[in-house]
Write an enzyme that holds these catalytic residues in place. Structure first.
Site, PDB file in Angstrom:
ATOM      1  N   SER A   1      33.847  36.667  29.786  1.00 35.54           N
ATOM      2  CA  SER A   1      34.375  36.197  31.066  1.00 35.54           C
ATOM      3  C   SER A   1      33.642  36.803  32.259  1.00 35.54           C
ATOM      4  O   SER A   1      33.633  36.221  33.339  1.00 35.54           O
ATOM      5  CB  SER A   1      35.871  36.490  31.178  1.00 35.54           C
ATOM      6  OG  SER A   1      36.112  37.872  31.019  1.00 35.54           O
TER       7      SER A   1
ATOM      8  N   ASP B   1      44.466  43.372  37.631  1.00 38.63           N
ATOM      9  CA  ASP B   1      43.160  43.127  37.024  1.00 38.63           C
ATOM     10  C   ASP B   1      42.098  43.993  37.691  1.00 38.63           C
ATOM     11  O   ASP B   1      41.660  43.726  38.804  1.00 38.63           O
ATOM     12  CB  ASP B   1      42.811  41.636  37.173  1.00 38.63           C
ATOM     13  CG  ASP B   1      41.479  41.266  36.511  1.00 38.63           C
ATOM     14  OD1 ASP B   1      40.766  42.182  36.041  1.00 38.63           O
ATOM     15  OD2 ASP B   1      41.159  40.068  36.486  1.00 38.63           O
TER      16      ASP B   1
ATOM     17  N   HIS C   1      37.810  42.107  36.176  1.00 41.25           N
ATOM     18  CA  HIS C   1      37.027  41.024  36.789  1.00 41.25           C
ATOM     19  C   HIS C   1      36.783  41.342  38.266  1.00 41.25           C
ATOM     20  O   HIS C   1      37.205  42.385  38.753  1.00 41.25           O
ATOM     21  CB  HIS C   1      37.778  39.697  36.629  1.00 41.25           C
ATOM     22  CG  HIS C   1      37.955  39.309  35.193  1.00 41.25           C
ATOM     23  ND1 HIS C   1      39.125  39.497  34.507  1.00 41.25           N
ATOM     24  CD2 HIS C   1      37.082  38.771  34.304  1.00 41.25           C
ATOM     25  CE1 HIS C   1      38.979  39.084  33.258  1.00 41.25           C
ATOM     26  NE2 HIS C   1      37.739  38.650  33.098  1.00 41.25           N
TER      27      HIS C   1
END
Ligand SMILES: *[C@@H]1O[C@H](CO)[C@@H](O)[C@H](O)[C@H]1NC(C)=O
Ligand SMILES: *[C@@H]1O[C@H](CO)[C@@H](O)[C@H](O)[C@H]1NC(C)=O
Length: 425
Positions: free
Chosen positions: A148, A402, A405
């Site tokens: 990702s 998060d 990311h």
């Protein structure tokens, strides 16, 4: 056919208690895995995605064309940088978990910094110039292979290039393709968390119903460390640039194979005790060795293979599952020491060593092998993650905070500048 994100993540949540009791490595693995699960969904779904890559280390370029090392430097305030190349209004490819603006990130101060390498004149990293980029890549194509975070780089690149031309996008055979017809350039992305051949022990997601997706993702992987994944490797020679990067998923439980025989495992409760316990860095190093050598010796490939190094996470006071957070609101300044957590530090060292080990063979075969070293640059950006702004209220799907990311736009956009620098070299 395609399970909803909520179901996928619910499955992950079910397994998190077990994970929470184990080591930070497992937690990280679960996090990554979750990220990848999200990604997987996006990848299969109607949304757009991805990308990753890059950066530099001129001293390790192999060409020795320049004497400055862009990995050393500092983030400096740059009000001009406050005007990003794209926003969620100009680029439709930003995925929800990257869309920090949409989710109410209170300050956009994190956009007002640029990376300034040490070394003074001749060692600048110029602001990304789409026209210059398109001149270099006319008639060419680039393939990104990874997880990702690789997807995030692809999104960043495609959004940045959208300033000059809005690409078309389509999915086919596990690949996503963007085309810029006016500039005769193509970007592709293939999602794979390991790059080598792998299999979820409990079977691929398509093999079970939506209610069991969580178990599938939670299950250990079989990793064939000596076999490049055959789903993307043949496509490599059709591209002028291939960017490999995946690392984080190696922290997950897995059984490692060579020549089809189990040689070890990590985080596996082996029933028969026959398999040796091996750390994730063993597998990650072996996988990079396999893939870099395969690209260096790939018949018919005369392009540029780029290794993008690991991008560090910034969880403090816990992990993704138990209230860990990334509360920093500014880059670290140059006096602040930034220590990299394990296993990420070991992943980074292995990448540098395997890159050097593959250089000679690449040279012999006419393959350009380049290093895009983002690790130390991103280590100083604990403020660039979605934090709690990667989702709407009550909609976090298990990924509440998060720190893995990066917001888009955001500090990850510097990867395009590093990519352009490598292409120009
Ligand atoms: C873009 O971000 C703004 C806030 O800056 C938000 O109001 C809007 O909903 C977002 N749009 C999209 C399409 O994500
Ligand atoms: C474990 O190792 C022993 C001795 O080498 C062997 O006889 C046995 O079949 C192995 N078990 C499995 C499950 O491979």
């Amino acid at each position: 056919m395609i399970p909803s994100l909520g179901i996928l993540l619910a499955g992950v949540r079910r397994s998190r208690h077990a994970i929470a009791k184990t080591t930070p490595v497992s937690a990280l693995a679960a996090l990554l895995f979750l990220a990848a699960a999200t990604f997987w969904l996006l990848f299969l779904g109607p949304l757009r995605s991805p990308h990753t890559t890059l950066s530099s280390g001129a001293s390790t370029h192999g060409l020795g064309a320049t004497s400055c090392d862009t990995t050393l430097g500092e983030w400096v305030r740059d009000p001009a940088g406050a005007r990003p190349h794209y926003t969620n209004a100009t680029c439709a490819f930003i995925q929800d978990y990257q869309n920090c603006m949409k989710h109410g990130r209170p300050s956009l101060d994190f956009l007002q910094w640029r990376w300034r390498p040490d070394g003074g004149p001749g060692c600048e990293l110029p602001r990304f110039d789409a026209a210059r980029f398109f001149r270099i890549v006319r008639g060419k194509s680039i393939l990104f292979v990874g997880d990702s975070l690789a997807s995030s780089h692809v999104t960043s690149l495609v959004c940045t290039l959208s300033e000059a031309e809005i690409p078309t996008r389509r999915s086919a055979d596990g690949f996503e393709h963007w085309r810029f017809p006016a500039h005769d350039f193509a970007v592709s992305f293939f999602w794979t968390p390991f790059q080598v051949r792998w299999r979820l022990t409990s079977g691929p997601p398509a093999a079970v119903g939506p209610d069991r997706q969580g178990e599938v993702f939670a299950g250990p992987n079989d990793l064939h460390l000596d076999e490049p994944e055959e789903r993307w490797m043949p496509a490599a020679k059709e591209n002028d640039y291939v960017v490999v990067s995946a690392s984080h998923w190696f922290a997950r439980p897995a059984v490692y194979y060579r020549r089809g025989q189990a040689v070890g495992c990590h985080g596996c409760a082996t029933t028969d005790g026959n398999v040796t316990a091996l750390p994730p860095r063993y597998a990650q190093r072996a996988a990079f060795r396999t893939v870099l050598r395969a690209l260096a010796g790939l018949d018919g490939f005369k392009g540029t293979a780029i290794l993008r190094t690991v991008a560090p996470t910034h969880y403090a006071n816990g992990g993704w599952f138990d209230g860990g957070e990334c509360p920093d609101t500014q880059p670290l300044d140059r006096d602040e020491t930034a220590d990299m957590a394990e296993p990420e530090g070991g992943f980074y060292r292995a990448q540098l060593e395997e890159f050097r080990a593959a250089e000679e063979e690449a040279r012999k075969n006419g393959v350009r092998l380049r290093l895009m070293d983002v690790t130390r640059i991103m280590l100083r950006r604990p403020d660039g993650h979605p934090d709690r702004y990667g989702h709407g209220a009550g909609d976090h799907g298990g990924f509440d905070i998060d720190c893995l990311h990066w917001c888009l736009p955001g500090p990850i956009d510097v990867w395009n500048e590093l990519l352009l620098q490598i292409m120009s070299g």
